[in-house]
Write a protein that holds these residues in place. Structure first.
Motif, PDB file in Angstrom:
ATOM      1  N   LYS A 140       0.806  -1.223   0.000  1.00 17.71           N
ATOM      2  CA  LYS A 140       0.000   0.000   0.000  1.00 17.71           C
ATOM      3  C   LYS A 140       0.834   1.265   0.000  1.00 17.71           C
ATOM      4  CE  LYS A 140      -2.333  -0.660   3.773  1.00 17.71           C
ATOM      5  NZ  LYS A 140      -3.328  -0.540   4.832  1.00 17.71           N
ATOM      6  N   GLN A 198       0.691   3.812  -7.303  1.00 19.03           N
ATOM      7  CA  GLN A 198      -0.192   3.130  -6.358  1.00 19.03           C
ATOM      8  C   GLN A 198      -1.559   2.746  -6.937  1.00 19.03           C
ATOM      9  OE1 GLN A 198       0.295   1.908  -3.174  1.00 19.03           O
ATOM     10  NE2 GLN A 198      -1.747   1.108  -3.446  1.00 19.03           N
ATOM     11  N   PRO A 199      -2.221   3.603  -7.724  1.00 18.65           N
ATOM     12  CA  PRO A 199      -3.542   3.225  -8.235  1.00 18.65           C
ATOM     13  C   PRO A 199      -3.535   1.958  -9.099  1.00 18.65           C
ATOM     14  CG  PRO A 199      -3.201   5.580  -8.495  1.00 18.65           C
ATOM     15  CD  PRO A 199      -1.881   4.986  -8.077  1.00 18.65           C
ATOM     16  N   TYR A 200      -2.358   1.567  -9.574  1.00 15.31           N
ATOM     17  CA  TYR A 200      -2.266   0.397 -10.455  1.00 15.31           C
ATOM     18  C   TYR A 200      -1.790  -0.865  -9.729  1.00 15.31           C
ATOM     19  CZ  TYR A 200      -2.869   3.965 -13.944  1.00 15.31           C
ATOM     20  OH  TYR A 200      -3.374   5.013 -14.671  1.00 15.31           O
ATOM     21  N   ARG A 205      -3.164  -3.020  -7.697  1.00 13.22           N
ATOM     22  CA  ARG A 205      -4.033  -4.205  -7.785  1.00 13.22           C
ATOM     23  C   ARG A 205      -3.992  -4.829  -9.175  1.00 13.22           C
ATOM     24  NH1 ARG A 205      -9.257  -2.289  -4.234  1.00 13.22           N
ATOM     25  NH2 ARG A 205      -8.230  -2.426  -2.199  1.00 13.22           N
ATOM     26  N   TYR A 206      -3.810  -4.006 -10.196  1.00 18.10           N
ATOM     27  CA  TYR A 206      -3.679  -4.566 -11.549  1.00 18.10           C
ATOM     28  C   TYR A 206      -2.397  -5.387 -11.653  1.00 18.10           C
ATOM     29  CZ  TYR A 206      -7.243  -1.044 -12.462  1.00 18.10           C
ATOM     30  OH  TYR A 206      -8.372  -0.275 -12.413  1.00 18.10           O
TER      31      TYR A 206
END
Length: 165
Positions: A79, A85-87, A89-90
């Motif tokens: 995290k 960071q926004p990617y 999980r991809y």
């Protein structure tokens, strides 16, 4: 490409434990996945403890198969300390797919049990595995030798393809 077209979701396993070499190979395949800015935002928990597997099986609606698997690999997302960071999980989704295909190639089976973005499920996995604060659970992948083989079906849908130009 055979693994792509013959992979299935495996939820029934024999008691035979995959070898350490097989486990390492599927993890190497997972870590070979592409990631945003090469940030490699993943970490993996290899869970062999029967009590932990039973507890993980209660996370989510479809996790029951985890309690009978020889092991599970929990894919986690970092995290913090990431450029993109926004990617994250991809990145983990790509790693999980590579893990799945490598497992199938080795004669092992797995399925994807989603954890993120369900806050309750993520916290439950955090408690079970005592995850440090900088990690969050992304998915659980029970892993082992399939006790039965199912046939993959084509998912190709030409109507969902659109050409531009």
């Amino acid at each position: 490409m055979n693994e792509i077209f013959t992979r299935t979701s495996v939820r029934n396993f024999t008691e035979k434990m995959p070898s350490d070499d097989q486990i390492e190979l599927v993890l190497k395949a997972a870590m070979q996945a592409p990631s945003a800015g090469n940030q490699r935002s993943w970490e993996f928990y290899v869970v062999r403890d029967r009590t932990a597997l039973t507890l993980l099986s209660s996370v989510g609606t479809y996790g029951g198969c985890t309690k009978d698997a020889p092991l599970a690999i929990v894919v986690c997302t970092r995290k913090s300390g990431l450029k993109f960071q926004p990617y994250a999980r991809y990145d983990c989704a790509c790693a999980a797919e590579n893990l799945w295909l490598a497992a199938h190639h080795l004669g092992l089976g797995t399925t994807w049990l989603g954890v993120a973005p369900d806050i309750y499920a993520m916290e439950r996995v955090r408690e079970i595995l005592d995850l440090p604060g900088h990690l969050e659970a992304f998915c659980i992948m029970p892993l082992g030798f399939p006790s039965r083989v199912t046939k993959a079906h084509s998912r190709f849908e030409p109507a969902k393809i659109h050409f531009v130009g």
